[in-house]
Every structure is written in structure tokens, then in C-alpha cells.
Design a protein around this motif. Structure first.
Motif, short mmCIF file in Angstrom:
data_model
loop_
_atom_site.label_atom_id
_atom_site.label_comp_id
_atom_site.label_asym_id
_atom_site.label_seq_id
_atom_site.Cartn_x
_atom_site.Cartn_y
_atom_site.Cartn_z
N LYS A 225 20.68 35.18 34.91
CA LYS A 225 21.33 36.31 34.24
C LYS A 225 22.11 37.15 35.24
O LYS A 225 23.11 37.78 34.88
N SER A 226 21.67 37.16 36.49
CA SER A 226 22.32 38.00 37.50
C SER A 226 23.71 37.49 37.87
O SER A 226 24.53 38.26 38.40
N LEU A 227 24.00 36.22 37.58
CA LEU A 227 25.29 35.65 37.97
C LEU A 227 26.47 36.46 37.44
O LEU A 227 27.43 36.73 38.16
N THR A 228 26.41 36.86 36.19
CA THR A 228 27.54 37.56 35.58
C THR A 228 27.55 39.05 35.86
O THR A 228 28.46 39.75 35.43
N GLN A 229 26.54 39.54 36.58
CA GLN A 229 26.46 40.97 36.85
C GLN A 229 26.90 41.32 38.26
O GLN A 229 26.87 42.49 38.65
N ARG A 253 26.77 27.73 32.30
CA ARG A 253 27.48 28.64 31.39
C ARG A 253 27.79 29.99 32.06
O ARG A 253 28.93 30.45 32.01
N PRO A 254 26.80 30.68 32.67
CA PRO A 254 27.16 31.94 33.35
C PRO A 254 28.12 31.75 34.51
O PRO A 254 28.93 32.64 34.80
N LEU A 255 28.06 30.59 35.18
CA LEU A 255 29.02 30.34 36.25
C LEU A 255 30.44 30.23 35.69
O LEU A 255 31.39 30.74 36.29
N ARG A 256 30.58 29.57 34.55
CA ARG A 256 31.90 29.49 33.93
C ARG A 256 32.37 30.87 33.46
O ARG A 256 33.56 31.20 33.56
N LYS A 257 31.46 31.67 32.98
CA LYS A 257 31.81 33.03 32.59
C LYS A 257 32.23 33.85 33.80
O LYS A 257 33.14 34.69 33.72
N LEU A 258 31.60 33.59 34.94
CA LEU A 258 31.95 34.29 36.17
C LEU A 258 33.37 33.95 36.60
O LEU A 258 34.08 34.79 37.18
N LEU A 259 33.79 32.72 36.32
CA LEU A 259 35.16 32.32 36.67
C LEU A 259 36.21 33.14 35.93
O LEU A 259 37.36 33.22 36.37
#
Length: 310
Positions: A225-229, A253-259
Motif C-alpha cells: 500500500k505504501s508504494l502509491t503514497q 498494480r500499485p507499481l503501475r499506478k505509481l508510473l
């Protein structure tokens, strides 16, 4: 003007006459007096010798310690001024404003609430009538959380994690490494520090501790969860490396959102794309079989240690 000149008024101006600092009128008056005064001529000869001797005196070179001493004195002066300002009304107000930030206020309120609950429970248990029996002393000792070293250490750690000083928060993260494996409250506080602390070094230190506890489901889920924060390239890169080491496909999925973040660092973007490609590979193991600590954590510790020390 020349007729009014006497020895008492001329002799103090001899040095200025030699240096050429006198006005034209004063220079003519001194020269006229010197032409008819042997005493002032002798005085001029002595002054000229002194003038010539001063011209041969070498200019001293500044000491090598001049600059360090100057900056040392400047630092002491600034520290004294800061100390004065600290105890002034304006300084106290400024410190209160620094303390009362939303992130610090939330952590402080959380720590105070824990402390109050502990005191209330301890007082309530202390007020209960004791049952006399052979096993009553251990039971009485266990019913006093205020005397429990683990509880005291937990409260102290939570207070330190809410300290306005980044140095104190770094110390708290380091001390939490021993308590966190058996304490969910400390784990939750470390995850909160990873996501909310304003200092990048403190966040990296929290990530380093959490990376050694990835066998805990709570920690794994919190790291994903911390990836996108995260907004720091250092923390984003370290988290992406950790996800690859853990081979946890849930982080894709959160890594792609981070992109999709605006102004994402180009190097971090390349690393995340590479991490997604690695995690999407069919050879990646299932997330339920995490790598052992000796396979996962030495690398990320070696990556993060220089940054945290800075």
C-alpha cells in the motif's frame, strides 16, 4: 596663514606632508615654515627615517588557522543568538508552530491516548482487592502494566516517533527493530512513519527495519500500500527493489499506478518498469512463499545504509 604657523602646529602635520595627504594651502604653509625653522627640519629628518623604516617592514601573512577560527567564532555567535531567540516570546511561538503540524499532532495525540489508557488500566487494576494465595504475587505483578518494561518501552518508542527532531525519530526507528517483531502497535507506527514522516532518511530507516519483517502479513500488505503514497525517488526506488526481492505479484498494480504520477523521476520510472516486467514473468514464485531473510535483506540494507547515515 603661513605667518601664523609655528612649530606646535607644523610638527603634527609632518607625517601628512610626507604622505601627501595635506591640502595645497597647508602644504605650502608647512614648506614655508620648514624653510626658516631648523628645529622642524630636524624633526622632519627623524619622521622621514621612521617613514622609510616603516616602508621596509614586511606585511605579515595571515595564519592558516585564521579562517577556521573565524568560522568557529561565527558559529558560537550564531548559536548564542539562536539560544537567545529560543527563549524569547517570538521564538517560543515559532517553536509551537513547528510542533503543531498535522502529522506531528496526530502522532502526539496517538501517543498521549496510549499513555492515558495505560495509566487508567493500571490504576483500575491496582485498585482491585487482592486474592491471597500462593500464586498471588506473580498475578499482582502481571496486573500492573506501568511496571512492565515492554509496555514502558512501547510508549517511549511511540513518543519518540512523534518527536519533532529527525535525529530522535531515527533513534526511535533503530530501537524499534528489537520491539517490532512482537508488537503490532510498533509495526503500525513504523508503517505510518514510512508513509508520513517528512524526513526522507527517517522513511528509509523505517523501510530498512520493515524489510526484515516481511514474513509478517501486516508488514507485506503495508509495504504494498505504501508504494502509491511515496513521493521521494529514493524511497520509491528502494520499495521497487524490495518488491522484486520479495517476488510479490500483488505489487504490480500499485507499481503501475505509481508510473502515472506526474514528474516521476526518469531513473525511478525505468526501475519500476523493469520491476513490473520481472514480477510479471511466469517464473516469479507465488507471494505466499517469501524468500528467507538472508536472501532478501542484505542487499536492501547495503543500498539504504549510506543514505540513512547521511
Amino acid at each position: 596663514m603661513e605667518a601664523n604657523r609655528n612649530c606646535e602646529s607644523v610638527q603634527p602635520e609632518l607625517l601628512g606632508w610626507l604622505a601627501g595627504d595635506l591640502s595645497a594651502a597647508d602644504q605650502r604653509a608647512v614648506e614655508a615654515h620648514l624653510a626658516q625653522c631648523p628645529a622642524c627640519q630636524q624633526e622632519l629628518t627623524a619622521v622621514r627615517q621612521l617613514w622609510d623604516a616603516l616602508g621596509t617592514v614586511p606585511t605579515p601573512e595571515p595564519s592558516e588557522q585564521l579562517r577556521p577560527r573565524f568560522y568557529s567564532m561565527l558559529a558560537e555567535f550564531q548559536a548564542a543568538e539562536v539560544q537567545k531567540h529560543r527563549w524569547s516570546v517570538a521564538g517560543l511561538l515559532e517553536r509551537l508552530r513547528e510542533w503543531w503540524q498535522p502529522a506531528y499532532a496526530l502522532r502526539l495525540a496517538y501517543s498521549v491516548a496510549l499513555l492515558v489508557v495505560g495509566l487508567v488500566v493500571g490504576y483500575g487494576l491496582k485498585g482491585r482487592p487482592e486474592t491471597v494465595g500462593p500464586d498471588s504475587p506473580p498475578l499482582a505483578a502481571a496486573s500492573q502494566p506501568a511496571s512492565n518494561p515492554a509496555a514502558v518501552q512501547q510508549v517511549h518508542l511511540l513518543e519518540q516517533l512523534a518527536n519533532p527532531s529527525a535525529v530522535q525519530r531515527l533513534k526511535a526507528v533503530s530501537n524499534a527493530e528489537e520491539v517490532a517483531p512482537t508488537n503490532e502497535r510498533v509495526l503500525a507506527a513504523l508503517l505510518s512513519t514510512l508513509n508520513q514522516d517528512p524526513n526522507v532518511n527517517v522513511r528509509l530507516a523505517a523501510l530498512e527495519v520493515l524489510s526484515s519483517l516481511t514474513e509478517e502479513p501486516m508488514v507485506r500488505q503495508g509495504l504494498i500500500k505504501s508504494l502509491t503514497q511515496q513521493d521521494s525517488p529514493l524511497v520509491q526506488s528502494a520499495l521497487a527493489d524490495l518488491m522484486v526481492q520479495l517476488q510479490d505479484r500483488r505489487s504490480v498494480r500499485p507499481l503501475r499506478k505509481l508510473l502515472q504520477q506526474e514528474n516521476l523521476n526518469q531513473q525511478v520510472k525505468s526501475k519500476i518498469e523493469q520491476s513490473i516486467e520481472t514480477l510479471s514473468n511466469d517464473q516469479a514464485p507465488h507471494p505466499s512463499t517469501p524468500p528467507t531473510s538472508h536472501e532478501t535483506h542484505p542487499d536492501i540494507r547495503s543500498d539504504l545504509a549510506p543514505t540513512v547515515a547521511a
